[in-house]
Design an enzyme around this catalytic site. Structure first.
Site, PDB file in Angstrom:
ATOM      1  N   GLY A 341       0.791  -1.225   0.000  1.00 59.50           N
ATOM      2  CA  GLY A 341       0.000   0.000   0.000  1.00 59.50           C
ATOM      3  C   GLY A 341       0.822   1.273   0.000  1.00 59.50           C
ATOM      4  O   GLY A 341       0.253   2.360   0.101  1.00 59.50           O
ATOM      5  N   GLU A 381       4.959  -5.837   1.769  1.00 53.96           N
ATOM      6  CA  GLU A 381       4.631  -6.403   0.454  1.00 53.96           C
ATOM      7  C   GLU A 381       4.015  -5.380  -0.504  1.00 53.96           C
ATOM      8  O   GLU A 381       2.853  -5.478  -0.874  1.00 53.96           O
ATOM      9  CB  GLU A 381       3.714  -7.624   0.587  1.00 53.96           C
ATOM     10  CG  GLU A 381       2.498  -7.408   1.441  1.00 53.96           C
ATOM     11  CD  GLU A 381       1.592  -8.623   1.458  1.00 53.96           C
ATOM     12  OE1 GLU A 381       2.080  -9.752   1.682  1.00 53.96           O
ATOM     13  OE2 GLU A 381       0.374  -8.424   1.275  1.00 53.96           O
ATOM     14  N   PRO A 382       4.835  -4.410  -0.915  1.00 54.41           N
ATOM     15  CA  PRO A 382       4.323  -3.380  -1.817  1.00 54.41           C
ATOM     16  C   PRO A 382       4.252  -3.841  -3.267  1.00 54.41           C
ATOM     17  O   PRO A 382       5.042  -4.684  -3.706  1.00 54.41           O
ATOM     18  CB  PRO A 382       5.380  -2.276  -1.688  1.00 54.41           C
ATOM     19  CG  PRO A 382       6.634  -3.027  -1.394  1.00 54.41           C
ATOM     20  CD  PRO A 382       6.253  -4.232  -0.589  1.00 54.41           C
ATOM     21  N   GLY A 383       3.319  -3.277  -3.990  1.00 53.64           N
ATOM     22  CA  GLY A 383       3.262  -3.479  -5.436  1.00 53.64           C
ATOM     23  C   GLY A 383       3.594  -2.170  -6.110  1.00 53.64           C
ATOM     24  O   GLY A 383       4.658  -1.954  -6.671  1.00 53.64           O
ATOM     25  N   ARG A 420      -7.608   3.350 -14.536  1.00 57.31           N
ATOM     26  CA  ARG A 420      -7.568   3.994 -13.216  1.00 57.31           C
ATOM     27  C   ARG A 420      -8.304   5.346 -13.165  1.00 57.31           C
ATOM     28  O   ARG A 420      -9.024   5.610 -12.211  1.00 57.31           O
ATOM     29  CB  ARG A 420      -6.125   4.132 -12.721  1.00 57.31           C
ATOM     30  CG  ARG A 420      -5.403   2.787 -12.615  1.00 57.31           C
ATOM     31  CD  ARG A 420      -4.075   2.891 -11.887  1.00 57.31           C
ATOM     32  NE  ARG A 420      -4.249   3.110 -10.481  1.00 57.31           N
ATOM     33  CZ  ARG A 420      -4.035   4.267  -9.871  1.00 57.31           C
ATOM     34  NH1 ARG A 420      -3.608   5.298 -10.558  1.00 57.31           N
ATOM     35  NH2 ARG A 420      -4.243   4.388  -8.580  1.00 57.31           N
ATOM     36  N   TYR A 424     -11.225   5.072 -10.498  1.00 55.27           N
ATOM     37  CA  TYR A 424     -10.967   5.689  -9.191  1.00 55.27           C
ATOM     38  C   TYR A 424     -10.882   7.217  -9.258  1.00 55.27           C
ATOM     39  O   TYR A 424     -10.546   7.846  -8.256  1.00 55.27           O
ATOM     40  CB  TYR A 424      -9.628   5.219  -8.623  1.00 55.27           C
ATOM     41  CG  TYR A 424      -9.349   3.744  -8.679  1.00 55.27           C
ATOM     42  CD1 TYR A 424     -10.133   2.844  -7.959  1.00 55.27           C
ATOM     43  CD2 TYR A 424      -8.282   3.251  -9.424  1.00 55.27           C
ATOM     44  CE1 TYR A 424      -9.857   1.496  -8.003  1.00 55.27           C
ATOM     45  CE2 TYR A 424      -8.007   1.901  -9.468  1.00 55.27           C
ATOM     46  CZ  TYR A 424      -8.798   1.025  -8.755  1.00 55.27           C
ATOM     47  OH  TYR A 424      -8.516  -0.308  -8.798  1.00 55.27           O
ATOM     48  N   CYS A 451     -16.191   3.282 -26.404  1.00 58.74           N
ATOM     49  CA  CYS A 451     -17.565   3.773 -26.420  1.00 58.74           C
ATOM     50  C   CYS A 451     -18.142   3.861 -25.016  1.00 58.74           C
ATOM     51  O   CYS A 451     -19.026   3.078 -24.635  1.00 58.74           O
ATOM     52  CB  CYS A 451     -18.434   2.876 -27.292  1.00 58.74           C
ATOM     53  SG  CYS A 451     -18.008   3.094 -29.000  1.00 58.74           S
ATOM     54  N   GLU A 452     -17.625   4.757 -24.219  1.00 56.26           N
ATOM     55  CA  GLU A 452     -18.135   5.057 -22.881  1.00 56.26           C
ATOM     56  C   GLU A 452     -17.751   6.495 -22.578  1.00 56.26           C
ATOM     57  O   GLU A 452     -16.611   6.887 -22.859  1.00 56.26           O
ATOM     58  CB  GLU A 452     -17.440   4.194 -21.806  1.00 56.26           C
ATOM     59  CG  GLU A 452     -17.749   2.756 -21.868  1.00 56.26           C
ATOM     60  CD  GLU A 452     -18.336   2.202 -20.575  1.00 56.26           C
ATOM     61  OE1 GLU A 452     -18.561   2.972 -19.631  1.00 56.26           O
ATOM     62  OE2 GLU A 452     -18.577   0.993 -20.552  1.00 56.26           O
ATOM     63  N   TYR A 480      -0.742  -1.218 -11.953  1.00 59.55           N
ATOM     64  CA  TYR A 480      -2.180  -1.348 -12.198  1.00 59.55           C
ATOM     65  C   TYR A 480      -2.600  -0.656 -13.502  1.00 59.55           C
ATOM     66  O   TYR A 480      -3.690  -0.122 -13.615  1.00 59.55           O
ATOM     67  CB  TYR A 480      -2.986  -0.809 -11.005  1.00 59.55           C
ATOM     68  CG  TYR A 480      -2.582  -1.444  -9.696  1.00 59.55           C
ATOM     69  CD1 TYR A 480      -2.929  -2.761  -9.430  1.00 59.55           C
ATOM     70  CD2 TYR A 480      -1.817  -0.748  -8.757  1.00 59.55           C
ATOM     71  CE1 TYR A 480      -2.544  -3.367  -8.240  1.00 59.55           C
ATOM     72  CE2 TYR A 480      -1.421  -1.348  -7.574  1.00 59.55           C
ATOM     73  CZ  TYR A 480      -1.783  -2.654  -7.324  1.00 59.55           C
ATOM     74  OH  TYR A 480      -1.395  -3.247  -6.166  1.00 59.55           O
TER      75      TYR A 480
HETATM   76  N1  LLP Z   1      -0.870  -6.971  -0.413  1.00 62.63           N
HETATM   77  C1  LLP Z   1      -2.175  -7.219  -0.533  1.00 62.63           C
HETATM   78  C2  LLP Z   1      -2.791  -8.260   0.282  1.00 62.63           C
HETATM   79  C3  LLP Z   1      -2.951  -6.488  -1.444  1.00 62.63           C
HETATM   80  O1  LLP Z   1      -4.250  -6.723  -1.553  1.00 62.63           O
HETATM   81  C4  LLP Z   1      -2.330  -5.491  -2.243  1.00 62.63           C
HETATM   82  C5  LLP Z   1      -3.096  -4.718  -3.219  1.00 62.63           C
HETATM   83  C6  LLP Z   1      -0.947  -5.267  -2.075  1.00 62.63           C
HETATM   84  C7  LLP Z   1      -0.262  -6.022  -1.148  1.00 62.63           C
HETATM   85  C8  LLP Z   1      -0.196  -4.247  -2.868  1.00 62.63           C
HETATM   86  O2  LLP Z   1      -0.701  -2.968  -2.717  1.00 62.63           O
HETATM   87  P1  LLP Z   1       0.131  -1.732  -3.337  1.00 62.63           P
HETATM   88  O3  LLP Z   1       1.439  -1.661  -2.615  1.00 62.63           O
HETATM   89  O4  LLP Z   1       0.316  -1.977  -4.776  1.00 62.63           O
HETATM   90  O5  LLP Z   1      -0.720  -0.536  -3.085  1.00 62.63           O
HETATM   91  N2  LLP Z   1      -5.986  -1.346  -8.585  1.00 62.63           N
HETATM   92  C9  LLP Z   1      -5.746  -0.390  -7.521  1.00 62.63           C
HETATM   93  C10 LLP Z   1      -4.910  -0.998  -6.426  1.00 62.63           C
HETATM   94  C11 LLP Z   1      -5.510  -2.269  -5.864  1.00 62.63           C
HETATM   95  C12 LLP Z   1      -4.651  -2.898  -4.828  1.00 62.63           C
HETATM   96  C13 LLP Z   1      -5.131  -4.251  -4.433  1.00 62.63           C
HETATM   97  N3  LLP Z   1      -4.340  -4.884  -3.431  1.00 62.63           N
HETATM   98  C14 LLP Z   1      -5.116   0.866  -8.096  1.00 62.63           C
HETATM   99  O6  LLP Z   1      -4.904   0.923  -9.310  1.00 62.63           O
HETATM  100  O7  LLP Z   1      -4.847   1.821  -7.371  1.00 62.63           O
END
Ligand code: LLP
Length: 499
Positions: A341, A381-383, A420, A424, A451-452, A480
């Protein structure tokens, strides 16, 4: 208490607190800022302020008040957020209003502080020529910069308080990036069998202990498969422990705890609290321990994830403190995983996460837990943090249009590549890469061919005079972006390229 209107010396404040304490529980919160939206009949236009209210998504709001004379709406927030909010509100509410000659120059134009030092140029500015050369061969493309991913991994590896970083590959599962991150020493957080298999095939040498599989409401077979493959597994529902306990007998697992407070840039991405479907409420920890004991299941990890796009470092320290407080009840505990997150600034005035501060508060949480608990490993655990800034979406301008005085620039791809903004209201910086040095003089909507009416990449953006054939760049699209793309309207999403 407004210090401009009240004498706020500490003695007086303390007296006030003492006197109030006789009547109620008293807490002093500060320093705060109050941010007011001012306008005649403001209640009547609330529905038009939706986008502006999104800015408060990740704020701690202490008070909301609405003036009885219907002239203002006021939010009390942390003081250090005040200026940023005002600037962003001006940008969203005023800059976009047509007829700027009446309103005059924007807040930013009037008050932007002079840059302290030459800012580090963002990678896509320094590599503009390469990007334009790549764009020559494509109508649209995602382009990723490996060095930026590597640098983000390095920043996280430098955190003393964190023992292991797992990459949440849902943000961007590009195989090359997975190999790069594995080489940087990262593990992987997966949410489906598909993701686990993709990691295993992309990084064949990866030890399985560097994977954590965190399914949510998945079928029994998926758990059975992970156990058979010896993939570390997280359970996020008491149902799994009570109904499928025999499947887990004698195994070591992680459990996902819902600490109760969801956070993040939009309510779709807040994953804690009763209205989020994830995790087991922290109040049910005792039931977890009992069910685990009943089936000889060893709980070796506690996991929590509050949401996505969080800018407040206290989020992870709070989670760490709350998970460590449970350690007594889980004698086999070796790991707490405080989730991902980590927010990334969107490039219009938002400040980035203070990683030094994150390190300090996490270390403090570990130390104050003391004893055995201080030795429990801490995982993150960042994405988004690892890949967002490393990716841009390039797209060629196809057409332009003016309706009344609303300007549109159409590009070769839209919400099928990047959903996105539509989903959002996310704000991605957009520049005309072909005319990067020309002054941005035209307020325009940037839209795709889907078409939206939701098919927009940006509303009311300032761009130079833009022409068909120009290449627009949409920044911060590495997370994402492609991962959430679709073939809606049977239009292929932008392909992915690596620098
Ligand atoms: N760990 C868990 C259990 C999660 O559900 C997620 C994201 C992450 C880690 C990684 O989160 P991050 O560090 O990337 O924020 N589609 C949305 C984000 C959805 C995130 C879902 N879970 C967007 O585009 O903002």
């Amino acid at each position: 208490l407004d210090p401009a209107a009240n004498a706020l010396d500490p003695v007086l404040v303390q007296r006030l607190v003492t006197e109030l304490s006789g009547l109620c529980r008293t807490q002093l919160i500060g320093p705060c800022a109050s941010v007011s939206l001012v306008g005649r009949n403001i209640r009547a236009i609330l529905h038009r302020l939706g986008e502006a209210f999104e800015l408060f998504a990740d704020q701690r709001i202490y008070l909301v008040s609405q003036a009885a004379n219907d002239l203002n709406f006021t939010f009390v927030v942390d003081e250090d957020q005040g200026d940023r909010l005002v600037e962003e509100l001006h940008e969203r509410l005023i800059q976009g209003v047509r007829g700027d000659e009446v309103l005059g120059p924007s807040w930013q134009q009037l008050f932007a502080p002079p840059p302290a030092a030459a800012p580090v140029p963002v990678w896509w500015r320094t590599r503009r020529d390469e990007l334009l050369a790549l764009a020559a061969g494509h109508e649209c493309a995602y382009v990723y910069d490996r060095d930026t991913v590597r640098a983000a991994a390095g920043q996280l590896r430098a955190l003393q308080s964190v023992d292991q970083v797992l990459y949440a590959l849902k943000a961007n599962p590009h195989a090359e990036l997975l190999r790069l991150l594995a080489a940087e020493g990262l593990g992987f957080e997966c949410v489906s069998r598909g993701e686990v298999e993709h990691v295993l095939s992309s990084v064949p040498q990866l030890p399985r202990e560097r994977i954590l599989f965190t399914p949510n409401f998945a079928a029994r077979e998926e758990y059975a498969w992970a156990l058979e493959q010896r993939i570390p597994l997280t359970i996020d529902n008491l149902f799994v422990l009570s109904q499928w306990g025999e499947l887990l007998r004698g195994r070591e697992v992680f459990v996902r705890i819902d600490t109760g407070t969801g956070r993040g840039h939009h309510h779709h991405v807040r994953t804690a609290g009763a209205h989020a479907k994830f995790g087991i409420p922290i109040e049910e920890a005792e039931s977890i321990a009992e069910l685990a004991a009943c089936h000889a299941i060893r709980i070796v990890g506690l996991h929590a994830h509050a949401g996505s796009g969080v800018m407040d470092v206290d989020n992870w320290a709070d989670i760490a403190t709350r998970l460590l407080a449970l350690a007594q009840r889980f004698p086999d505990l070796r790991v707490i995983d405080v989730g991902g997150g980590l927010g990334v600034p969107d490039g219009h005035g938002q400040h980035g996460l203070e990683l030094g501060e994150l390190d300090t508060v996490l270390s403090a949480s570990r130390q104050s837990a003391g004893g055995r608990r201080a030795r429990i490993a801490l995982w993150l655990e960042p994405g988004r943090f690892l890949v967002a800034a490393a990716g841009v979406l390039l797209a060629r301008v196809t057409q332009i249009k003016v309706k009344d005085d609303v300007h549109y620039v159409g590009i070769a791809t839209g919400m099928n590549s990047l959903i996105r903004p539509a989903l959002y209201g996310a704000w991605h910086e957009i520049v005309n890469l072909t005319r990067l040095d020309e002054p941005a003089t035209h307020t325009t909507n940037v839209v795709g061919p889907i078409c939206e009416s939701a098919d927009f990449l940006g509303h009311d953006r300032l761009l130079p005079a833009t022409h068909p054939g120009d290449v627009l760049l949409i920044a911060n699209a590495g997370a994402y972006g492609h991962a959430m793309s679709s073939r809606y309207n049977l239009r292929e999403p932008a392909p992915e390229l690596l620098l």
